[in-house]
Write an enzyme that holds these catalytic residues in place. Structure first.
Site, PDB file in Angstrom:
ATOM      1  N   LYS A 274       0.088   1.412  86.459  1.00 24.61           N
ATOM      2  CA  LYS A 274      -0.025  -0.041  86.336  1.00 24.61           C
ATOM      3  C   LYS A 274      -0.193  -0.698  87.713  1.00 24.61           C
ATOM      4  CE  LYS A 274       1.886  -3.711  83.479  1.00 24.61           C
ATOM      5  NZ  LYS A 274       3.010  -4.138  82.624  1.00 24.61           N
TER       6      LYS A 274
ATOM      7  N   GLU B  86      -4.074   4.472  67.666  1.00 27.68           N
ATOM      8  CA  GLU B  86      -4.901   5.053  68.732  1.00 27.68           C
ATOM      9  C   GLU B  86      -5.708   6.257  68.265  1.00 27.68           C
ATOM     10  OE1 GLU B  86      -1.762   4.137  69.049  1.00 27.68           O
ATOM     11  OE2 GLU B  86      -1.589   2.789  70.770  1.00 27.68           O
TER      12      GLU B  86
ATOM     13  N   PHE C  13      10.356   3.274  80.552  1.00 27.04           N
ATOM     14  CA  PHE C  13       9.937   2.873  79.214  1.00 27.04           C
ATOM     15  C   PHE C  13       8.465   3.227  78.987  1.00 27.04           C
ATOM     16  CE2 PHE C  13       8.170  -0.422  76.331  1.00 27.04           C
ATOM     17  CZ  PHE C  13       8.800   0.015  75.171  1.00 27.04           C
ATOM     18  N   GLN C  14       8.204   3.890  77.899  1.00 22.95           N
ATOM     19  CA  GLN C  14       6.858   4.341  77.516  1.00 22.95           C
ATOM     20  C   GLN C  14       6.200   5.218  78.582  1.00 22.95           C
ATOM     21  OE1 GLN C  14       4.633   0.890  76.000  1.00 22.95           O
ATOM     22  NE2 GLN C  14       5.446   1.331  73.967  1.00 22.95           N
TER      23      GLN C  14
ATOM     24  N   MET D  64      -8.591  21.745  48.968  1.00 25.44           N
ATOM     25  CA  MET D  64      -8.868  23.043  49.584  1.00 25.44           C
ATOM     26  C   MET D  64      -7.608  23.899  49.632  1.00 25.44           C
ATOM     27  SD  MET D  64     -11.221  24.944  50.646  1.00 25.44           S
ATOM     28  CE  MET D  64     -12.719  24.248  51.351  1.00 25.44           C
TER      29      MET D  64
END
Lengths: 577, 206
Positions: free
Chosen positions: A179, A67, A129-130, A492
């Site tokens: 959802k 993502e 969940f999630q 760097m």
């Protein structure tokens, strides 16, 4: 396409046909003119993905590999096109993986709409969940966020999201949709958002302030102008050029302001900041009027604030009132959009030239060219240097390519040596300094500017932070060019260790795989350049190539980027070596 | 945005103009008043502006206003004027915030409320507690068989003084509300909202 869509929607409205929340999301995006979206499916966003299936011709979905890739790609898309970038992820880890990119977009003022799925509303707060509190997590790094729990809200909230993301000082917006709201049905009507009473993106021009600004400029003997990304975001490049040419004021640019003003212009004096040009930095402390436009006096530009431009009167032209007097106290502030303010100021300023003052910058340029630049872009023999690779790419593309950089030495070398000649061409992670930004941002940029050459320039460290996005480039056949400058070091950090930590190279040396083997696995043409003799022809081959192309250049292992203003030092303490 | 969301502060700044420079780094109490749309989650948005700058909120009160759907946050902070002003500018950036203002003590009328729980026996045995209540402009809110609740409105030092006086009798519980404040500005909220509505429609003249 738009008429087809309008008809389709009208048909649904006429028949009193209901749509699901998921379909309402897709229709709303289409109503906003979105045609590309970056994302990754998962449980809580499946209804939206299902609705997308029906509209997959109109709304092109780019399946990323993580993502973070989706959000950076959306950023790249937005930065080159001036449009809102859109990305989508599921709840929980999908949503949290977006956060780095959202924070990056916030600090670099990039317009994004991020849509996340969420567990059903009756499960909110149950550690389902999630489930994660993405509204809470993203609040400090979004311009606005909102959780949708009922289907009826969807069109209005999405309209608001787009309006907020792109208006005023742009920024990222996150919409979290449960959802059950995606499954539920409603009648679909869409109206673009035109104003919100508590939100005032465009300041009302105060003509007294414009007059005060003009008076200050007209009295100046050594005026100096600093430009930032605000010029690009307000599409004020033309107004800036007209203003500068009339007023005769030397112009320098911040990192994100690069590509707003032609670098070969006689009044352009360079790039500001820690690794910026010598004159552009030290003469900040010699000007009598400092004119800052669309920039925010970042610490990488100012160095030590207590010694920064103390002798100068400061004029700050800025759309975001919270930036005025935040780091630097202004003498005159104009809270305005850059384009509008520049047009008004041009009428009021006197036509002048400052040959002696400008000569000072040119003297500094001479010194910097002798001491630093020549050695970096024409090193002769020995290992290849980053500067020479960038310089060559700049010459061969005539400064017309979109250049996407990551973070580190290669980024600073690019800012120094790529001569951007077209606007919206410099895509880099400035404020947040996000390694791993470039690869996904580059294919997003290519989709945002399909007719332009897009070249990602990345270090070997950053490349491996989002390397999996080669899969997105491969699957969607995005013809982006990738240049990895490999010094087998986190360069760097190593430079800082050398200069400020007694060469204690703690965890900066990289043992790298053979990148060309990996890239070849994605069926992308890959070349490794180890000899200077092969550099020019390989760049030619890359630019002539039709599809995606990967070029690794093995550069000097312990090269340093100079000049350098040490962190927290005064801009005049800039080191040339 | 600056013109509108700033207005009341601008008025306020001029009243203390002379002392701004001298006072700007000195820490003192400021009352920050925020008018917002009534949106859930906004409290979090407002407080993280303070958290990020590590400024501790002394007290906070959220209430309705005379206008339906508009809430007022009254936040008491101890910091320098400069920090308070920067915080207010950041709060104004929150999309649902209608206006945010920072006030000195002299620019507002303000009040707090305190409750004290004391054992009932103290008012039964002699009249010391009762006279304390009477002499301090407090009142007895509830009398139960085993405890009483005393209520007192006033400024922080007054309600605290009352607490100190009740201490010898054993204060079972003591609680003080957040400050609520009304500015001395003559502008009405409804007028302010109308101006905001107009300001939100300004488009860039390109």
């Amino acid at each position: 396409m738009e008429t087809l869509l309008a008809k389709e929607i009208q048909k649904k409205v006429n028949n009193n046909q209901k749509v699901t929340g998921a379909e309402a999301v897709i229709l709303s995006l289409l109503c906003e003119g979105v045609d590309v979206i970056f994302g990754y499916p998962g449980g809580a966003i499946m209804p939206i993905y299902d609705a997308l299936y029906q509209y997959r011709e109109e709304l092109h979905h780019i399946l990323v590999r993580h993502e973070q890739g989706a959000v950076h790609a959306a950023q790249g898309f937005a930065r080159v096109s001036g449009r809102v970038g859109v990305c989508m992820a599921t709840s929980g880890p999908g949503a949290t993986n977006l956060i780095t990119g959202i924070a990056d977009a916030k600090i670099d003022s990039t317009p994004l709409v991020c849509i996340t799925g969420q567990v059903a509303s009756h499960l909110l707060g149950t550690d389902a969940f999630q489930e994660t509190d993405v509204i809470g997590i993203s609040m400090p790094v979004t311009k606005w966020n909102y959780q949708v729990t009922t289907v009826e809200e969807i069109p209005e909230v999405i309209a608001k999201a787009f309006y907020i993301a792109h208006s005023g000082r742009p920024g990222p917006v996150l919409i979290d949709i449960t959802k059950d709201a995606q499954f539920a049905e409603c009648e679909f009507k869409y109206k673009k958002c035109e104003n919100i009473r508590s939100y005032h993106p465009v300041p009302k021009i105060n003509h007294d302030h414009i007059q005060q600004a003009a008076d200050l400029i007209n009295q100046a003997e050594r005026p100096y102008m600093l430009i930032g990304q605000g010029v690009i975001l307000s599409e004020a490049e033309k107004e800036l050029k007209t203003f500068v040419e009339k007023s005769g004021i030397p112009v320098a640019s911040t990192l994100l302001g690069l590509s707003a003003f032609p670098p070969d212009h006689e009044l352009y004096v360079g790039y500001l900041g820690m690794h910026g040009n010598y004159g552009a930095n030290i003469l900040t402390n010699e000007c009598d009027v400092l004119i800052a436009i669309g920039m925010r006096f970042d610490d990488r530009v100012t160095g030590d604030l207590s010694t920064y431009a103390k002798q100068a009167k400061v004029l700050h032209i800025e759309i975001d009132p919270s930036e005025i007097d935040k780091n630097i106290k202004t003498d005159v502030a104009v809270n305005a959009d850059a384009k509008e303010a520049l047009a008004l100021l041009t009428e009021k300023v006197n036509a002048r030239t400052f040959p002696d003052w400008l000569a000072k910058f040119r003297d500094c340029d001479k010194l910097e060219t002798e001491k630093v630049i020549n050695n970096h872009i024409h090193p002769g023999d020995g290992a290849m240097k980053m500067g020479e690779v960038i310089h060559l790419i700049s010459e061969k593309t005539k400064g017309e390519a979109v250049i996407v950089t990551d973070v580190g030495q290669h980024q600073m070398s690019t800012s120094r040596y790529y001569k951007f000649r077209s606007g919206k061409s410099n895509v880099t992670s400035g404020g947040l300094g996000t390694m791993g930004f470039a690869l996904p941002a580059a294919f997003g940029a290519k989709l945002g500017a399909p007719d332009r050459e897009v070249i990602a320039i990345i270090g070997d460290g950053g490349f491996q932070m989002t390397l999996q996005e080669l899969g997105s480039i491969f699957q969607h056949k995005v013809p982006v060019k990738i240049v990895v400058l490999n010094n087998n070091f986190l360069g760097m950090v190593r430079q800082w260790q050398q200069l400020f930590f007694e060469k204690r190279y703690s965890s900066t040396e990289m043992v790298n795989p053979d990148f060309t083997t990996i890239v070849s696995g994605y069926d992308i043409t890959a070349k490794k350049v180890t000899e200077r003799e092969k550099l020019s022809e390989t760049i030619d081959e890359m630019l002539a190539h039709q599809g995606p192309y990967f070029m690794e250049v093995v550069v000097e292992k312990e090269e340093n980027v100079f000049p350098m203003v040490p962190s927290g030092a005064c801009v005049t303490e800039i080191r040339l070596e | 945005m600056q013109d509108k969301k700033n207005d009341q502060t601008a008025v306020q700044s001029t009243t203390v103009n002379g002392s701004v420079a001298a006072d700007s780094n000195q820490e003192k109490l400021f009352t920050i008043s925020v008018l917002t749309e009534n949106k859930s989650g906004l409290l979090n948005g407002v407080t993280i502006v303070f958290t990020r700058r590590k400024v501790n909120i002394e007290s906070i009160n959220v209430s309705i206003t005379e206008v339906e759907g508009v809430s007022r946050y009254t936040i008491l902070v101890k910091c320098s004027k400069e920090v308070a002003e920067k915080i207010v500018k950041q709060i104004r950036k929150l999309v649902e915030v209608l206006g945010a203002f920072v006030y000195d003590q002299e620019e507002i009328h303000y009040q707090e409320l305190a409750l004290y729980k004391v054992q009932t026996k103290h008012i039964m045995n002699g009249n010391k507690v009762e006279s304390l209540v009477r002499n301090n402009g407090a009142r007895i809110l509830v009398i139960e068989s085993d405890y009483i609740v005393i209520e007192k409105t006033g400024h922080m030092h007054e309600t605290h003084e009352m607490f100190e006086k009740l201490k010898p009798f054993g204060v079972l519980e003591f609680v003080r509300s957040g400050r609520i404040a009304i500015s001395k500005s003559k502008r009405e909220t409804t007028t302010f909202l109308k101006e905001l509505e107009e300001a939100s429609k300004i488009k860039i003249n390109k």
